[in-house]
Scaffold this active site. Structure first.
Site, PDB file in Angstrom:
ATOM      1  N   GLU A   1       0.849  -1.198   0.000  1.00  0.00           N
ATOM      2  CA  GLU A   1       0.000   0.000   0.000  1.00  0.00           C
ATOM      3  C   GLU A   1       0.881   1.243   0.000  1.00  0.00           C
ATOM      4  OE1 GLU A   1      -2.571   1.531  -0.642  1.00  0.00           O
ATOM      5  OE2 GLU A   1      -4.033   1.550   0.988  1.00  0.00           O
ATOM      6  N   ASP A   2       0.377   2.317  -0.562  1.00  0.00           N
ATOM      7  CA  ASP A   2       1.167   3.554  -0.582  1.00  0.00           C
ATOM      8  C   ASP A   2       1.252   4.201   0.800  1.00  0.00           C
ATOM      9  OD1 ASP A   2      -1.536   4.292  -0.593  1.00  0.00           O
ATOM     10  OD2 ASP A   2      -1.389   5.620  -2.322  1.00  0.00           O
TER      11      ASP A   2
ATOM     12  N   ASP B   1      -3.417   6.101   6.353  1.00  0.00           N
ATOM     13  CA  ASP B   1      -3.857   7.427   6.792  1.00  0.00           C
ATOM     14  C   ASP B   1      -4.809   7.231   7.977  1.00  0.00           C
ATOM     15  OD1 ASP B   1      -4.223  10.239   6.551  1.00  0.00           O
ATOM     16  OD2 ASP B   1      -5.935   9.960   5.233  1.00  0.00           O
TER      17      ASP B   1
ATOM     18  N   ARG C   1       1.433  11.372  -9.787  1.00  0.00           N
ATOM     19  CA  ARG C   1       1.847  10.032  -9.355  1.00  0.00           C
ATOM     20  C   ARG C   1       3.256   9.682  -9.839  1.00  0.00           C
ATOM     21  NH1 ARG C   1      -2.668   7.253  -7.311  1.00  0.00           N
ATOM     22  NH2 ARG C   1      -4.658   7.765  -8.244  1.00  0.00           N
TER      23      ARG C   1
ATOM     24  N   PHE D   1      -0.736  16.814   3.157  1.00  0.00           N
ATOM     25  CA  PHE D   1      -1.138  16.079   1.957  1.00  0.00           C
ATOM     26  C   PHE D   1       0.041  16.035   1.001  1.00  0.00           C
ATOM     27  CE2 PHE D   1      -3.395  14.630  -1.733  1.00  0.00           C
ATOM     28  CZ  PHE D   1      -4.283  13.730  -1.170  1.00  0.00           C
TER      29      PHE D   1
HETATM   30  P1  IMP Z   1      -7.076   5.287   4.817  1.00  0.00           P
HETATM   31  O1  IMP Z   1      -5.896   4.805   5.599  1.00  0.00           O
HETATM   32  O2  IMP Z   1      -8.200   4.325   4.747  1.00  0.00           O
HETATM   33  O3  IMP Z   1      -7.537   6.657   5.267  1.00  0.00           O
HETATM   34  O4  IMP Z   1      -6.722   5.465   3.290  1.00  0.00           O
HETATM   35  C1  IMP Z   1      -5.487   5.671   2.805  1.00  0.00           C
HETATM   36  C2  IMP Z   1      -5.609   6.069   1.350  1.00  0.00           C
HETATM   37  O5  IMP Z   1      -5.884   7.470   1.250  1.00  0.00           O
HETATM   38  C3  IMP Z   1      -4.293   5.852   0.654  1.00  0.00           C
HETATM   39  O6  IMP Z   1      -4.227   4.593   0.041  1.00  0.00           O
HETATM   40  C4  IMP Z   1      -4.243   6.991  -0.337  1.00  0.00           C
HETATM   41  O7  IMP Z   1      -4.836   6.575  -1.556  1.00  0.00           O
HETATM   42  C5  IMP Z   1      -5.072   8.080   0.261  1.00  0.00           C
HETATM   43  N1  IMP Z   1      -4.233   9.117   0.909  1.00  0.00           N
HETATM   44  C6  IMP Z   1      -4.108   9.371   2.224  1.00  0.00           C
HETATM   45  N2  IMP Z   1      -3.272  10.391   2.459  1.00  0.00           N
HETATM   46  C7  IMP Z   1      -2.823  10.807   1.244  1.00  0.00           C
HETATM   47  C8  IMP Z   1      -1.904  11.848   0.832  1.00  0.00           C
HETATM   48  O8  IMP Z   1      -1.316  12.616   1.617  1.00  0.00           O
HETATM   49  N3  IMP Z   1      -1.709  11.956  -0.517  1.00  0.00           N
HETATM   50  C9  IMP Z   1      -2.329  11.154  -1.424  1.00  0.00           C
HETATM   51  N4  IMP Z   1      -3.181  10.159  -1.072  1.00  0.00           N
HETATM   52  C10 IMP Z   1      -3.437  10.005   0.249  1.00  0.00           C
HETATM   53 MG    MG Z   2      -4.528   4.187  -2.124  1.00  0.00          MG
END
Ligand code: IMP
Ligand code: MG
Length: 180
Positions: A102-103, A106, A168, A155
């Site tokens: 995963e990237d 959050d 990206r 962000f």
């Molecule tokens: P969460 O942990 O369910 O809130 O989701 C995480 C997803 O939100 C990641 O896979 C990203 O696609 C997106 N995301 C969260 N923070 C960022 C950011 O700072 N930049 C770009 N995408 C983000």
């Molecule tokens: Mg994502």
């Protein structure tokens, strides 16, 4: 009016990313070296694509590569806590070592839900490797098994991460500046 987006300060350089990804791969290679199960590297689209290509090419032993795409229900910028599977895995995960790529973690909502769904498919193991984490943003308790960098609540874009589907392709992680 359309918002103007610009690349701000670099938060993590390409060299720092490369060095850390080497370390993560060493750790993963070491942790799985005695497993007799097949590894499925399961990338979460689209943000994983750069990191996934880096990590996959550093892993020793046979791996199967696959992808899933998931999204939070609702279309706000804040995660809602429910996930929708847009593209499911096409691999039978039974008995496999599943390593989710995963990237960024959050709120933690996506991965806490997804790991539970995948555990229901009877794999040998499910672990998560995330390039980035924003610990201050958690809504649910979740930590990846492997985390590249912890970053503050900003962000960010690049290395797979987007703002409105752009940036990206940047070879580093930067802050985004939104004007207007
Ligand atoms: P969460 O942990 O369910 O809130 O989701 C995480 C997803 O939100 C990641 O896979 C990203 O696609 C997106 N995301 C969260 N923070 C960022 C950011 O700072 N930049 C770009 N995408 C983000
Ligand atoms: Mg994502």
């Amino acid at each position: 009016m359309t918002k103007k987006m610009k690349i701000g300060d670099i938060i993590i350089s390409n060299e720092e990313l490369t060095n850390r990804i080497d370390e993560l791969a060493d750790q993963i290679n070491n942790d799985y070296k005695d497993s007799n199960a097949e590894m499925v590297l399961l990338g979460i689209l689209k943000g994983c694509f750069v990191f996934m290509s880096d990590i996959s090419r550093r892993l020793k032993g046979d791996i199967i590569v696959d992808f899933m795409q998931v999204s939070s229900y609702g279309n706000g910028t804040e995660s809602t806590g429910n996930i929708k599977i847009i593209k499911d895995t096409s691999i039978n995960l039974e008995g496999k070592d599943v390593l989710i790529i995963e990237d960024i973690v959050d709120s933690g909502n996506t991965l806490s839900k997804l790991t539970k769904i995948l555990e229901g498919k009877n794999p040998k193991s499910v672990r998560v490797c995330a390039l980035l984490s924003k610990p201050s943003r958690r809504q649910v308790e979740f930590e990846a098994d492997y985390t590249g960098f912890e970053i503050p609540d900003k962000f960010i874009i690049g290395y797979g991460l987007d703002c409105d589907e752009k940036f990206r392709e940047l070879p580093y992680i930067a802050e985004v500046i939104i004007e207007g």
